[in-house]
Scaffold this motif. Structure first.
Motif, short mmCIF file in Angstrom:
data_model
loop_
_atom_site.label_atom_id
_atom_site.label_comp_id
_atom_site.label_asym_id
_atom_site.label_seq_id
_atom_site.Cartn_x
_atom_site.Cartn_y
_atom_site.Cartn_z
N ILE A 280 21.07 -24.08 -42.67
CA ILE A 280 20.58 -25.28 -42.00
C ILE A 280 20.18 -25.01 -40.55
O ILE A 280 19.25 -25.61 -40.02
CB ILE A 280 21.66 -26.39 -42.05
CG1 ILE A 280 21.99 -26.72 -43.50
CG2 ILE A 280 21.20 -27.65 -41.33
CD1 ILE A 280 20.81 -27.20 -44.31
N TYR A 281 20.90 -24.08 -39.93
CA TYR A 281 20.69 -23.85 -38.49
C TYR A 281 21.21 -22.47 -38.15
O TYR A 281 22.22 -22.02 -38.71
CB TYR A 281 21.43 -24.92 -37.70
CG TYR A 281 21.44 -24.75 -36.19
CD1 TYR A 281 20.28 -24.91 -35.44
CD2 TYR A 281 22.63 -24.46 -35.52
CE1 TYR A 281 20.30 -24.77 -34.06
CE2 TYR A 281 22.66 -24.33 -34.13
CZ TYR A 281 21.49 -24.48 -33.42
OH TYR A 281 21.51 -24.35 -32.05
N PRO A 288 12.38 -23.27 -29.18
CA PRO A 288 12.28 -23.26 -27.71
C PRO A 288 13.64 -23.44 -27.05
O PRO A 288 14.47 -24.23 -27.49
CB PRO A 288 11.37 -24.45 -27.42
CG PRO A 288 10.58 -24.66 -28.67
CD PRO A 288 11.50 -24.27 -29.79
N ALA A 289 13.88 -22.67 -25.99
CA ALA A 289 15.13 -22.79 -25.25
C ALA A 289 15.15 -24.08 -24.47
O ALA A 289 14.12 -24.58 -24.03
CB ALA A 289 15.29 -21.59 -24.31
N MET A 290 16.36 -24.61 -24.25
CA MET A 290 16.53 -25.86 -23.53
C MET A 290 17.56 -25.66 -22.43
O MET A 290 18.47 -24.84 -22.58
CB MET A 290 17.00 -26.97 -24.47
CG MET A 290 15.98 -27.34 -25.53
SD MET A 290 16.67 -28.52 -26.71
CE MET A 290 17.90 -27.51 -27.52
N PRO A 291 17.43 -26.37 -21.31
CA PRO A 291 18.44 -26.27 -20.25
C PRO A 291 19.81 -26.59 -20.80
O PRO A 291 19.99 -27.53 -21.57
CB PRO A 291 17.99 -27.33 -19.23
CG PRO A 291 16.53 -27.50 -19.48
CD PRO A 291 16.33 -27.30 -20.95
N GLY A 292 20.79 -25.77 -20.43
CA GLY A 292 22.16 -25.99 -20.89
C GLY A 292 22.47 -25.27 -22.19
O GLY A 292 23.60 -25.31 -22.65
N ILE A 340 16.26 -27.03 -36.28
CA ILE A 340 16.35 -27.48 -34.90
C ILE A 340 17.21 -28.75 -34.85
O ILE A 340 17.11 -29.59 -35.74
CB ILE A 340 14.94 -27.75 -34.31
CG1 ILE A 340 15.04 -28.11 -32.81
CG2 ILE A 340 14.20 -28.81 -35.09
CD1 ILE A 340 13.68 -28.18 -32.13
N PRO A 341 18.08 -28.89 -33.86
CA PRO A 341 18.90 -30.11 -33.76
C PRO A 341 18.02 -31.34 -33.54
O PRO A 341 17.00 -31.28 -32.85
CB PRO A 341 19.79 -29.84 -32.55
CG PRO A 341 19.78 -28.36 -32.36
CD PRO A 341 18.43 -27.91 -32.81
N VAL A 342 18.43 -32.46 -34.12
CA VAL A 342 17.73 -33.71 -33.84
C VAL A 342 18.24 -34.33 -32.54
O VAL A 342 17.54 -35.11 -31.90
CB VAL A 342 17.87 -34.72 -35.00
CG1 VAL A 342 17.16 -34.21 -36.23
CG2 VAL A 342 19.33 -35.01 -35.31
N SER A 343 19.48 -33.98 -32.17
CA SER A 343 20.05 -34.45 -30.90
C SER A 343 20.93 -33.37 -30.32
O SER A 343 21.49 -32.53 -31.05
CB SER A 343 20.87 -35.73 -31.09
OG SER A 343 20.10 -36.79 -31.56
N GLU A 344 21.04 -33.37 -29.00
CA GLU A 344 21.98 -32.49 -28.31
C GLU A 344 22.72 -33.30 -27.27
O GLU A 344 22.10 -34.05 -26.50
CB GLU A 344 21.27 -31.30 -27.68
CG GLU A 344 22.24 -30.29 -27.08
CD GLU A 344 21.60 -28.96 -26.76
OE1 GLU A 344 22.33 -28.06 -26.29
OE2 GLU A 344 20.38 -28.80 -26.96
N LEU A 345 24.05 -33.16 -27.26
CA LEU A 345 24.91 -33.93 -26.37
C LEU A 345 25.35 -33.03 -25.22
O LEU A 345 26.10 -32.08 -25.41
CB LEU A 345 26.13 -34.46 -27.12
CG LEU A 345 25.84 -35.11 -28.49
CD1 LEU A 345 27.14 -35.58 -29.13
CD2 LEU A 345 24.85 -36.26 -28.34
N ARG A 346 24.86 -33.35 -24.01
CA ARG A 346 25.20 -32.56 -22.83
C ARG A 346 25.80 -33.48 -21.78
O ARG A 346 25.11 -34.33 -21.24
CB ARG A 346 23.96 -31.90 -22.26
CG ARG A 346 23.20 -31.01 -23.22
CD ARG A 346 22.03 -30.37 -22.51
NE ARG A 346 21.05 -29.83 -23.42
CZ ARG A 346 19.82 -29.48 -23.05
NH1 ARG A 346 19.44 -29.65 -21.80
NH2 ARG A 346 18.97 -28.99 -23.93
N GLY A 347 27.02 -33.33 -21.49
CA GLY A 347 27.67 -34.17 -20.50
C GLY A 347 28.96 -33.57 -20.02
O GLY A 347 29.39 -33.82 -18.88
N SER A 410 11.15 -33.26 -31.98
CA SER A 410 11.77 -32.59 -30.85
C SER A 410 13.22 -33.06 -30.71
O SER A 410 13.59 -34.13 -31.18
CB SER A 410 10.99 -32.89 -29.57
OG SER A 410 10.97 -34.29 -29.34
N THR A 411 14.02 -32.22 -30.06
CA THR A 411 15.43 -32.54 -29.89
C THR A 411 15.59 -33.65 -28.85
O THR A 411 15.05 -33.58 -27.75
CB THR A 411 16.21 -31.30 -29.45
OG1 THR A 411 16.06 -30.29 -30.44
CG2 THR A 411 17.69 -31.62 -29.27
#
Length: 453
Positions: A280-281, A288-292, A340-347, A410-411
């Motif tokens: 799956i992943y 594409p790379a993402m911040p964090g 690719i993730p549908v969401s990313e949780l950054r906090g 996109s994520t």
């Protein structure tokens, strides 16, 4: 649940006692008579409003799970496992004093003894890597069943101890004064008889659709599905190229499970067709790379980053959550659109250690981290996102001749949760009660805290 995130930040939960103004202390004056001590009924009402319940364990805590029984007396019980590197490890069952038969306890808002142990036993030398109560199957019986992993998969029975002493039982003392004592006895040790030894087990999951099934993961790259009614292995398979760190069943199916491991992949399996699996992943993906994101992803390196935890959404098994080793973000995956993730949780500001989906809301997930924070996130995709996912999924499924993969959305990145609680240490374990879903339990150091939502 509270309202969505406001401009001032996330709504807090687990804020201790919510005492009314009439019971708050005030400065003495000549015109104000002294406030009389609270009556027993007022004390009871104050305790009912308590939103944090603390327990101080005699050893470092790791394994943690709520009972799945539906009555309040049985639901508000926690199974707690120790993490002692050198020495005999323990399991405790704790409950609230009123359910342990303890009455007339002094009211103390700052007490670290909101819970009392009612049973304790040895768990051999290995620490408890995971502990879970049996899913509720309806009806009532004279004992409860628990399972643990460590050196082996072990089954335990918790039942009332009618004996006046503990002689001949596996229960170690800690009988509360005038309280209810229960016996926690080992029922079975499940080991693969075809192997000369059992490699340490990293995790397991209990199938809620068919509670006779448990799946375990191991550092020897395998996953094993067990029948806990016959105490036999149903099947064992090589699941990953490296160590398997976590495994979980899809909640609405007896045959589907997924796993993650040191090879950096999320893989799904079907017991009806074990000759192949679905990836799956992968953390070595060229997405594409993402911040964090992990440093390896940012630099475009293809070396896999281990994935350490995995959880199916309890109400919508199209969604999975996972996170990388030494990461502060969570990836939400849709199995219909892999890669690719549908969401990313950054906090979070510290390394993530645990997560749990809500048992009553398909869009809410709780996370715990080294930053002393417990966050609850709203991960509901927008209507447009859902329509895009459905369109891409139906388009891919309707055309077997297509050579290129279906387009993916996109994520969606979330930076703030909609609820948050600051606890007293690095959160290493988290459990969201299915039987009493307004409670979340967290473990850090030697402390267990139950937080009311």
């Amino acid at each position: 649940m509270a309202s969505p995130l406001s401009a001032s930040g996330p709504t807090s939960f687990g804020q201790g006692y919510s005492l009314s103004a009439s019971s708050s202390p005030s400065s003495p004056s000549a015109s104000t008579p002294p406030i009389p001590p609270p009556t027993s009924r007022q004390l009871q009402q104050q305790q009912q409003r308590k939103e944090i319940l603390n327990y101080s364990a005699p050893w470092p805590v790791y394994g943690l799970d709520w009972s799945n029984q539906p009555t309040e007396r049985e639901a508000l019980r926690l199974a707690v496992g120790s993490f002692i590197e050198d020495g005999s490890n323990k399991i405790q069952i704790i409950t609230l004093p009123e359910f342990a038969g303890i009455e007339d306890r002094d009211y103390n808002p700052n007490s670290m003894s909101d819970w009392v142990p009612i049973a304790e036993t040895n768990h051999q030398q290995y620490p408890v890597t995971k502990i879970k109560w049996e899913p509720y199957k309806g009806g009532h019986r004279s004992f409860d069943l628990l399972a643990t992993t460590g050196d082996y998969l072990r089954l335990w029975e918790l039942k009332e101890d009618t004996e006046s002493t503990n002689s001949g039982s596996n229960t170690i003392g800690r009988r509360p004064a005038h309280g209810v004592q229960q016996q926690l006895a080992q029922r079975a040790v499940l080991a693969n008889t075809k192997a000369n030894f059992c490699a340490p087990l990293t995790s397991f999951d209990w199938n809620t659709y068919d509670p006779s099934l448990i799946v375990t993961s191991s550092i020897d790259t395998t996953c094993t599905v067990w029948n806990v009614e016959t105490n036999q292995a149903k099947t064992q398979l090589i699941a990953h190229d490296k160590e398997v760190y976590d495994v979980t069943f899809a909640g609405n199916n007896a045959d589907i499970f997924a796993s993650v491991g040191a090879d950096g992949s999320v893989r799904m399996f079907d017991l009806r067709a074990l000759e192949h699996s679905t990836i799956i992943y992968e953390t070595s993906s060229s997405s594409p790379a993402m911040p964090g994101s992990s440093p390896n992803l940012q630099t475009g390196a293809q070396q896999s980053v281990p994935l350490v935890r995995l959880a199916f959404n309890k109400l919508d098994t199209n969604y999975l959550s996972t996170f990388h080793m030494d990461s502060s973000s969570v990836q939400i995956l849709d199995i219909r659109v892999p890669g690719i993730p549908v969401s990313e949780l950054r906090g979070h500001k510290g390394v993530l250690n645990c997560m749990a989906w809500s048992p009553i809301g398909s869009t809410e997930i709780a996370t715990g981290s080294d930053d002393h924070q417990v966050f609850i996130w709203e991960v509901n995709p927008s209507r447009q996102d859902r329509e895009e996912l459905d369109f891409h999924h139906s388009k891919s499924a309707s055309s077997n001749k297509a050579k290129s993969p279906a387009p993916t959305p996109s994520t969606r990145v979330l930076h703030e949760p909609f609820r948050a609680a600051n606890v007293g240490g690095e959160v290493n374990q988290l459990a969201w009660s299915s039987a009493s879903p307004d409670w979340i339990a967290v473990g850090f150091g030697r402390t267990v805290q139950a937080l009311r939502l």
